[in-house]
Design an enzyme around this catalytic site. Structure first.
Site, short mmCIF file in Angstrom:
data_model
loop_
_atom_site.label_atom_id
_atom_site.label_comp_id
_atom_site.label_asym_id
_atom_site.label_seq_id
_atom_site.Cartn_x
_atom_site.Cartn_y
_atom_site.Cartn_z
N ASN A 1 0.83 -1.20 0.00
CA ASN A 1 0.00 0.00 0.00
C ASN A 1 0.86 1.26 0.00
OD1 ASN A 1 -2.53 -1.36 0.24
ND2 ASN A 1 -2.26 -1.53 2.45
N GLY B 1 2.16 -6.65 4.23
CA GLY B 1 3.12 -7.55 3.57
C GLY B 1 4.41 -6.84 3.22
N ASN C 1 5.62 -4.07 4.51
CA ASN C 1 6.35 -3.70 5.73
C ASN C 1 7.14 -4.88 6.28
OD1 ASN C 1 5.08 -1.22 5.52
ND2 ASN C 1 3.61 -1.63 7.17
N GLU D 1 -4.35 -9.11 4.79
CA GLU D 1 -4.74 -7.96 3.96
C GLU D 1 -4.88 -8.35 2.49
OE1 GLU D 1 -3.52 -3.69 5.99
OE2 GLU D 1 -2.11 -4.61 4.60
N ASP E 1 4.31 -5.13 12.27
CA ASP E 1 4.91 -5.71 11.07
C ASP E 1 6.41 -5.93 11.27
OD1 ASP E 1 2.45 -5.65 9.75
OD2 ASP E 1 2.79 -3.60 9.08
#
Length: 305
Positions: free
Chosen positions: A13, A43, A45, A142, A254
Protein backbone atom coordinates in the site's frame (compact mmCIF):
# COMPACT_ATOMS: atom_id res chain seq x y z
CA UNK A 1 25.38 -20.56 8.51
CA UNK A 2 22.86 -20.94 5.70
CA UNK A 3 19.84 -18.76 6.30
CA UNK A 4 16.44 -20.05 5.30
CA UNK A 5 14.70 -18.01 2.60
CA UNK A 6 11.71 -16.16 4.04
CA UNK A 7 8.77 -15.86 1.66
CA UNK A 8 6.41 -13.00 2.52
CA UNK A 9 2.98 -13.02 0.89
CA UNK A 10 0.87 -9.95 1.45
CA UNK A 11 -0.21 -6.45 0.68
CA UNK A 12 1.54 -3.41 -0.73
CA UNK A 13 0.00 0.00 0.00
CA UNK A 14 0.81 3.67 0.02
CA UNK A 15 0.31 5.11 3.51
CA UNK A 16 -1.10 8.65 3.77
CA UNK A 17 -0.51 9.74 7.36
CA UNK A 18 -1.81 12.74 9.32
CA UNK A 19 -0.42 13.49 12.78
CA UNK A 20 -3.09 15.08 14.98
CA UNK A 21 -3.98 15.82 18.61
CA UNK A 22 -6.48 12.99 18.88
CA UNK A 23 -8.17 10.47 16.61
CA UNK A 24 -11.57 11.88 15.56
CA UNK A 25 -14.81 10.20 16.54
CA UNK A 26 -17.83 9.75 14.24
CA UNK A 27 -18.82 13.05 12.61
CA UNK A 28 -15.87 14.90 14.15
CA UNK A 29 -13.41 17.01 12.17
CA UNK A 30 -9.95 17.50 13.66
CA UNK A 31 -7.37 19.93 12.33
CA UNK A 32 -4.20 17.89 11.95
CA UNK A 33 -0.56 18.77 11.77
CA UNK A 34 2.13 16.94 9.82
CA UNK A 35 1.20 15.05 6.63
CA UNK A 36 3.41 12.22 5.39
CA UNK A 37 3.12 9.84 2.45
CA UNK A 38 5.05 6.59 2.85
CA UNK A 39 5.28 3.13 1.38
CA UNK A 40 3.29 0.66 3.48
CA UNK A 41 1.03 -2.39 3.49
CA UNK A 42 1.45 -5.18 6.02
CA UNK A 43 3.12 -7.55 3.57
CA UNK A 44 5.46 -4.90 2.23
CA UNK A 45 6.35 -3.70 5.73
CA UNK A 46 7.20 -7.22 6.80
CA UNK A 47 9.25 -7.94 3.69
CA UNK A 48 11.16 -4.69 4.16
CA UNK A 49 11.72 -5.53 7.83
CA UNK A 50 13.20 -8.91 6.92
CA UNK A 51 15.53 -7.29 4.39
CA UNK A 52 16.76 -4.50 6.69
CA UNK A 53 17.32 -6.93 9.54
CA UNK A 54 19.52 -9.17 7.42
CA UNK A 55 17.15 -11.87 6.19
CA UNK A 56 16.89 -13.39 2.72
CA UNK A 57 13.38 -12.55 1.47
CA UNK A 58 11.20 -13.11 -1.58
CA UNK A 59 8.00 -11.05 -1.70
CA UNK A 60 4.78 -12.16 -3.42
CA UNK A 61 2.37 -9.25 -3.85
CA UNK A 62 0.30 -7.40 -6.43
CA UNK A 63 0.41 -3.67 -7.24
CA UNK A 64 -1.28 -1.43 -9.76
CA UNK A 65 0.34 -0.28 -12.99
CA UNK A 66 0.66 3.23 -11.57
CA UNK A 67 3.23 5.52 -10.00
CA UNK A 68 2.67 4.04 -6.53
CA UNK A 69 3.25 0.50 -7.76
CA UNK A 70 6.38 1.44 -9.70
CA UNK A 71 7.82 3.32 -6.73
CA UNK A 72 7.14 0.35 -4.45
CA UNK A 73 8.91 -2.13 -6.74
CA UNK A 74 11.91 0.18 -7.05
CA UNK A 75 12.21 0.63 -3.27
CA UNK A 76 11.92 -3.13 -2.67
CA UNK A 77 14.70 -3.86 -5.14
CA UNK A 78 16.93 -1.20 -3.60
CA UNK A 79 16.41 -2.83 -0.19
CA UNK A 80 17.59 -6.20 -1.45
CA UNK A 81 14.18 -7.88 -1.61
CA UNK A 82 13.71 -10.48 -4.37
CA UNK A 83 11.09 -8.75 -6.53
CA UNK A 84 10.73 -11.57 -9.07
CA UNK A 85 7.26 -12.37 -7.72
CA UNK A 86 5.74 -8.90 -7.62
CA UNK A 87 2.72 -8.96 -9.93
CA UNK A 88 1.26 -6.02 -11.88
CA UNK A 89 -2.49 -5.42 -12.13
CA UNK A 90 -3.24 -3.34 -15.23
CA UNK A 91 -6.89 -2.77 -14.30
CA UNK A 92 -6.82 -1.84 -10.61
CA UNK A 93 -4.82 0.84 -8.76
CA UNK A 94 -2.34 0.10 -6.01
CA UNK A 95 -3.66 -0.15 -2.46
CA UNK A 96 -3.89 2.94 -0.24
CA UNK A 97 -4.08 3.29 3.57
CA UNK A 98 -5.35 6.45 5.30
CA UNK A 99 -3.74 6.71 8.75
CA UNK A 100 -4.38 9.08 11.65
CA UNK A 101 -1.80 9.21 14.46
CA UNK A 102 -2.47 10.91 17.80
CA UNK A 103 -0.08 12.53 20.27
CA UNK A 104 0.40 9.26 22.17
CA UNK A 105 1.49 7.47 19.00
CA UNK A 106 -1.71 5.42 18.68
CA UNK A 107 -3.23 5.12 15.22
CA UNK A 108 -6.45 4.56 13.30
CA UNK A 109 -6.24 3.08 9.79
CA UNK A 110 -8.62 2.68 6.83
CA UNK A 111 -7.39 0.65 3.85
CA UNK A 112 -8.54 0.70 0.21
CA UNK A 113 -7.15 -2.66 -0.93
CA UNK A 114 -6.88 -1.96 -4.67
CA UNK A 115 -4.72 -4.53 -6.48
CA UNK A 116 -4.12 -6.43 -3.23
CA UNK A 117 -7.69 -7.77 -3.46
CA UNK A 118 -6.86 -9.43 -6.80
CA UNK A 119 -3.97 -11.65 -5.67
CA UNK A 120 -5.24 -15.15 -6.49
CA UNK A 121 -4.36 -18.65 -5.22
CA UNK A 122 -3.24 -19.64 -8.74
CA UNK A 123 -0.80 -16.75 -8.92
CA UNK A 124 0.61 -17.58 -5.51
CA UNK A 125 1.01 -21.24 -6.48
CA UNK A 126 3.01 -20.34 -9.59
CA UNK A 127 5.29 -18.13 -7.52
CA UNK A 128 5.83 -20.62 -4.70
CA UNK A 129 6.72 -23.37 -7.15
CA UNK A 130 9.64 -21.23 -8.32
CA UNK A 131 11.09 -20.78 -4.78
CA UNK A 132 12.47 -24.25 -3.95
CA UNK A 133 14.61 -23.06 -1.03
CA UNK A 134 11.73 -21.47 0.90
CA UNK A 135 12.02 -22.27 4.61
CA UNK A 136 9.57 -19.86 6.23
CA UNK A 137 6.28 -18.39 5.02
CA UNK A 138 5.21 -15.12 6.64
CA UNK A 139 1.67 -14.08 5.75
CA UNK A 140 -1.08 -11.70 6.93
CA UNK A 141 -4.78 -11.09 6.17
CA UNK A 142 -4.74 -7.96 3.96
CA UNK A 143 -5.14 -10.16 0.87
CA UNK A 144 -8.08 -12.42 -0.11
CA UNK A 145 -8.76 -15.11 2.48
CA UNK A 146 -8.92 -17.89 -0.12
CA UNK A 147 -5.38 -16.93 -1.17
CA UNK A 148 -4.23 -17.05 2.45
CA UNK A 149 -5.87 -20.46 2.92
CA UNK A 150 -4.20 -21.83 -0.20
CA UNK A 151 -0.78 -20.55 0.89
CA UNK A 152 -1.14 -22.13 4.35
CA UNK A 153 -2.05 -25.48 2.83
CA UNK A 154 0.77 -25.31 0.28
CA UNK A 155 3.35 -24.49 2.95
CA UNK A 156 2.19 -27.28 5.23
CA UNK A 157 2.33 -29.78 2.37
CA UNK A 158 5.86 -28.73 1.38
CA UNK A 159 7.47 -28.54 4.82
CA UNK A 160 7.61 -24.74 4.96
CA UNK A 161 7.29 -23.25 8.46
CA UNK A 162 4.25 -20.91 8.65
CA UNK A 163 4.09 -17.66 10.63
CA UNK A 164 0.59 -16.18 10.41
CA UNK A 165 0.10 -12.59 11.52
CA UNK A 166 -3.75 -12.55 11.64
CA UNK A 167 -4.09 -8.87 10.86
CA UNK A 168 -6.40 -7.20 10.25
CA UNK A 169 -8.43 -9.41 12.55
CA UNK A 170 -11.04 -11.69 11.03
CA UNK A 171 -12.43 -15.14 11.88
CA UNK A 172 -10.60 -18.15 10.45
CA UNK A 173 -11.92 -21.60 9.57
CA UNK A 174 -11.11 -24.06 12.36
CA UNK A 175 -9.18 -26.47 10.11
CA UNK A 176 -6.63 -23.76 9.29
CA UNK A 177 -5.17 -23.61 12.80
CA UNK A 178 -3.40 -26.95 12.46
CA UNK A 179 -1.49 -25.58 9.46
CA UNK A 180 0.08 -22.75 11.49
CA UNK A 181 3.46 -23.10 13.21
CA UNK A 182 3.38 -19.68 14.88
CA UNK A 183 0.41 -17.30 15.13
CA UNK A 184 1.08 -13.70 16.24
CA UNK A 185 -2.14 -11.78 17.01
CA UNK A 186 -2.26 -8.59 19.02
CA UNK A 187 -4.82 -8.35 21.83
CA UNK A 188 -7.71 -7.32 19.54
CA UNK A 189 -6.92 -10.02 16.99
CA UNK A 190 -6.61 -12.63 19.73
CA UNK A 191 -10.10 -11.69 20.91
CA UNK A 192 -11.37 -12.03 17.33
CA UNK A 193 -9.92 -15.55 17.09
CA UNK A 194 -10.94 -16.78 20.53
CA UNK A 195 -13.79 -14.66 21.89
CA UNK A 196 -11.67 -13.90 24.97
CA UNK A 197 -11.18 -10.22 25.81
CA UNK A 198 -7.41 -9.78 26.13
CA UNK A 199 -6.45 -6.90 28.42
CA UNK A 200 -3.64 -8.31 30.57
CA UNK A 201 -1.19 -11.20 30.80
CA UNK A 202 -3.69 -13.58 32.43
CA UNK A 203 -6.33 -13.11 29.74
CA UNK A 204 -3.63 -13.36 27.06
CA UNK A 205 -2.61 -16.71 28.53
CA UNK A 206 -6.19 -18.00 28.38
CA UNK A 207 -6.48 -16.90 24.76
CA UNK A 208 -3.15 -18.51 23.90
CA UNK A 209 -4.20 -21.78 25.52
CA UNK A 210 -7.42 -21.81 23.49
CA UNK A 211 -5.52 -21.16 20.25
CA UNK A 212 -3.19 -24.02 21.05
CA UNK A 213 -6.18 -26.28 21.69
CA UNK A 214 -7.44 -25.29 18.23
CA UNK A 215 -4.25 -26.71 16.76
CA UNK A 216 -1.69 -23.88 16.50
CA UNK A 217 1.75 -25.19 17.46
CA UNK A 218 3.13 -21.95 18.96
CA UNK A 219 1.17 -18.88 20.06
CA UNK A 220 2.54 -15.36 20.46
CA UNK A 221 0.21 -12.56 21.58
CA UNK A 222 1.64 -9.06 21.41
CA UNK A 223 0.58 -6.59 24.10
CA UNK A 224 2.09 -3.32 22.90
CA UNK A 225 4.09 -1.59 25.63
CA UNK A 226 3.56 -4.65 27.87
CA UNK A 227 5.62 -6.80 25.50
CA UNK A 228 4.36 -10.22 24.43
CA UNK A 229 3.38 -13.64 25.76
CA UNK A 230 4.38 -16.99 24.30
CA UNK A 231 2.91 -20.48 24.65
CA UNK A 232 4.72 -23.58 23.37
CA UNK A 233 3.82 -27.16 24.32
CA UNK A 234 1.97 -25.91 27.38
CA UNK A 235 4.93 -23.82 28.59
CA UNK A 236 4.04 -20.14 29.04
CA UNK A 237 6.54 -17.25 28.95
CA UNK A 238 6.40 -13.45 28.92
CA UNK A 239 8.72 -11.21 26.91
CA UNK A 240 9.23 -7.69 28.23
CA UNK A 241 8.96 -4.74 25.87
CA UNK A 242 11.91 -2.40 25.45
CA UNK A 243 11.12 0.73 27.49
CA UNK A 244 10.94 3.58 25.03
CA UNK A 245 8.83 6.69 24.31
CA UNK A 246 6.49 5.96 21.40
CA UNK A 247 5.94 8.56 18.69
CA UNK A 248 4.04 6.44 16.15
CA UNK A 249 3.05 2.76 16.52
CA UNK A 250 2.26 2.36 12.79
CA UNK A 251 4.08 -0.67 11.43
CA UNK A 252 5.47 -1.84 14.78
CA UNK A 253 3.58 -5.12 14.58
CA UNK A 254 4.91 -5.71 11.07
CA UNK A 255 8.49 -5.13 12.19
CA UNK A 256 7.89 -7.52 15.09
CA UNK A 257 6.80 -10.25 12.68
CA UNK A 258 9.61 -9.62 10.23
CA UNK A 259 12.20 -9.72 13.01
CA UNK A 260 10.68 -12.90 14.44
CA UNK A 261 11.01 -14.57 11.04
CA UNK A 262 14.63 -13.41 10.71
CA UNK A 263 15.55 -14.78 14.12
CA UNK A 264 14.03 -18.17 13.37
CA UNK A 265 15.61 -18.28 9.90
CA UNK A 266 19.00 -17.73 11.54
CA UNK A 267 18.48 -20.71 13.84
CA UNK A 268 17.64 -18.86 17.04
CA UNK A 269 15.10 -20.44 19.40
CA UNK A 270 11.71 -18.77 19.51
CA UNK A 271 12.26 -16.97 22.83
CA UNK A 272 15.50 -15.38 21.60
CA UNK A 273 13.75 -14.48 18.35
CA UNK A 274 10.90 -12.87 20.30
CA UNK A 275 13.26 -10.72 22.36
CA UNK A 276 14.93 -9.65 19.13
CA UNK A 277 11.50 -8.87 17.64
CA UNK A 278 10.34 -6.83 20.64
CA UNK A 279 13.49 -4.70 20.48
CA UNK A 280 13.10 -4.07 16.74
CA UNK A 281 9.43 -3.13 17.13
CA UNK A 282 10.21 -0.73 19.97
CA UNK A 283 12.76 1.16 17.88
CA UNK A 284 10.15 1.49 15.13
CA UNK A 285 7.74 3.33 17.45
CA UNK A 286 10.26 6.13 18.01
CA UNK A 287 9.86 7.27 14.38
CA UNK A 288 7.04 8.42 12.14
CA UNK A 289 5.77 6.22 9.32
CA UNK A 290 5.82 2.54 8.48
CA UNK A 291 8.67 1.48 6.17
CA UNK A 292 10.52 4.72 6.83
CA UNK A 293 10.68 3.76 10.53
CA UNK A 294 11.98 0.20 10.11
CA UNK A 295 15.39 -0.18 11.79
CA UNK A 296 18.49 -1.71 10.24
CA UNK A 297 20.26 -4.65 11.85
CA UNK A 298 23.14 -2.56 13.14
CA UNK A 299 20.69 -0.48 15.23
CA UNK A 300 19.64 -3.49 17.29
CA UNK A 301 21.24 -5.19 20.25
CA UNK A 302 21.05 -8.91 19.42
CA UNK A 303 20.37 -10.88 22.66
CA UNK A 304 22.50 -13.75 21.35
CA UNK A 305 25.63 -11.70 20.68
Amino acid sequence: MDKKTIVVIGSTNVDMVVKTHHIPGPGETVLGGIFLMNSGGKGANQAMSVARLGGSVSFISKVGNDIFGKQAIRSFAEAGIDTSYLLIDNDTPSGVALITVDEQGENSIVVASGANANLTPGEVQKCLQKIPDAGILLIQLEIPIDTVEFALGYAAAHGIKVILNPAPGRPLRSELFELIDIVTPNSNEAEMLTGIVVNDVDSARRAAELLQKKGVKNVVITLGKEGAVFLQDGKFDTIAATKIKAVDTTGAGDVFNGALAVGIAEGKDILSSLRFACHAAAITTTRMGAQSAIPYRNELIDPDT
